[in-house]
Design an enzyme around this catalytic site. Sequence first.
Site, PDB file in Angstrom:
ATOM      1  N   ASP A   1      48.839  13.940  42.226  1.00  0.00           N
ATOM      2  CA  ASP A   1      47.495  13.406  42.448  1.00  0.00           C
ATOM      3  C   ASP A   1      47.362  11.910  42.231  1.00  0.00           C
ATOM      4  O   ASP A   1      47.899  11.365  41.252  1.00  0.00           O
ATOM      5  CB  ASP A   1      46.499  14.045  41.457  1.00  0.00           C
ATOM      6  CG  ASP A   1      46.286  15.517  41.694  1.00  0.00           C
ATOM      7  OD1 ASP A   1      46.437  15.959  42.842  1.00  0.00           O
ATOM      8  OD2 ASP A   1      45.963  16.230  40.729  1.00  0.00           O
TER       9      ASP A   1
ATOM     10  N   GLU B   1      43.706  10.076  41.859  1.00  0.00           N
ATOM     11  CA  GLU B   1      42.273  10.348  41.839  1.00  0.00           C
ATOM     12  C   GLU B   1      41.536   9.160  41.229  1.00  0.00           C
ATOM     13  O   GLU B   1      41.931   8.650  40.178  1.00  0.00           O
ATOM     14  CB  GLU B   1      41.971  11.603  41.009  1.00  0.00           C
ATOM     15  CG  GLU B   1      42.558  12.873  41.589  1.00  0.00           C
ATOM     16  CD  GLU B   1      42.352  14.068  40.683  1.00  0.00           C
ATOM     17  OE1 GLU B   1      41.869  15.102  41.177  1.00  0.00           O
ATOM     18  OE2 GLU B   1      42.678  13.965  39.475  1.00  0.00           O
TER      19      GLU B   1
ATOM     20  N   ASP C   1      43.279  27.816  36.480  1.00  0.00           N
ATOM     21  CA  ASP C   1      42.937  29.187  36.086  1.00  0.00           C
ATOM     22  C   ASP C   1      43.020  29.395  34.572  1.00  0.00           C
ATOM     23  O   ASP C   1      43.071  30.508  34.092  1.00  0.00           O
ATOM     24  CB  ASP C   1      43.871  30.176  36.790  1.00  0.00           C
ATOM     25  CG  ASP C   1      45.334  29.919  36.462  1.00  0.00           C
ATOM     26  OD1 ASP C   1      45.620  28.985  35.677  1.00  0.00           O
ATOM     27  OD2 ASP C   1      46.193  30.648  36.992  1.00  0.00           O
TER      28      ASP C   1
ATOM     29  N   GLU D   1      51.287  20.055  42.668  1.00  0.00           N
ATOM     30  CA  GLU D   1      50.369  19.006  43.099  1.00  0.00           C
ATOM     31  C   GLU D   1      50.798  17.664  42.518  1.00  0.00           C
ATOM     32  O   GLU D   1      51.301  17.596  41.391  1.00  0.00           O
ATOM     33  CB  GLU D   1      48.951  19.351  42.640  1.00  0.00           C
ATOM     34  CG  GLU D   1      47.854  18.526  43.282  1.00  0.00           C
ATOM     35  CD  GLU D   1      46.478  19.188  43.103  1.00  0.00           C
ATOM     36  OE1 GLU D   1      46.347  20.373  43.470  1.00  0.00           O
ATOM     37  OE2 GLU D   1      45.572  18.507  42.588  1.00  0.00           O
TER      38      GLU D   1
END
Length: 296
Positions: A125, A127, A150, A123
């Site tokens: 990002d 944000e 996780d 990923e």
Amino acid sequence: MPSHSCNFMAKPSLFVLVFVLVMYLSTAQGPPPSPGYYPSSSVQSKGFSEYFANLWGPQHQRLDQGTLTIWLDKTSGSGYKSLRSYRSGYFGVSVKLQSGYTAGVITSFYLSNNQYFPGNHDEIDIEFLGTTPGKPYTLQTNVFIRGSGDGNVIGREMKFHLWFDPTQDFHHYAIQWTPSDIIFLVDDVPIRRYTKMNDATFPTRKMWIYGSIWDASEWATEDGKYKADYEYQPFVSKYRNFKISGCTAEAAESCRGDSGGMSQEQYRAMEWVQKNYLVYDYCHDPKRDRTQIPEC
């Protein structure tokens, strides 16, 4: 008889005030230095539907004259996803954020393959972390390599404030992902460069482009101190000027895209941003396990 000590004290006080004012004006920040190179100008804007489709929350998504509006309320947020996947390229969009109380709310634009490699995804990002009145938005950049939320995730966060108010107008935010580096840009000014050391520290698999607005009250604003308050709903974000140029997953191997790298002007502009507006760098966080972030 009046005391001369009052006049004596008044003069230094005035001098101090003038000195402080001069020092403040001399250190107040203006716009960043010119980066000398404006990649967004070489990529044509296209309509939302040429690149994207709704992914979730269709009832909270509206397209009007080239501007996509998405919003969050207590029932749902909304998100969109690219029609194609990519393995390198320039991915940009202009965004306008909501003013006022937006704590706990995330507005995002990012690359990911989480839907296809759950628990083991990549990923990149951008944000925008919501805030409380009187405090600036935080722009968070992040890179994940083969990890997820996780418990084993290894984030590589760098957070910035901005040299303008992102709620007053649209500004262009972009990710330039090449085989050798990832550059995050704001109005064509590089704010961060993440360079490839090896395949273990760099995303190399194809990714899709996403945008979304959602409730991240657990961590978004001052580490979860302030939560989303639906007294202020709906929380609205607007996107336009979608600029995508890169190698799709289906493109021939000869499609390599930009080779990466930055000019000296770009470096100077990036250093200015990081000197004045960087508020968190994972490489300088003493709580981080250095063995997990060898690039630092």
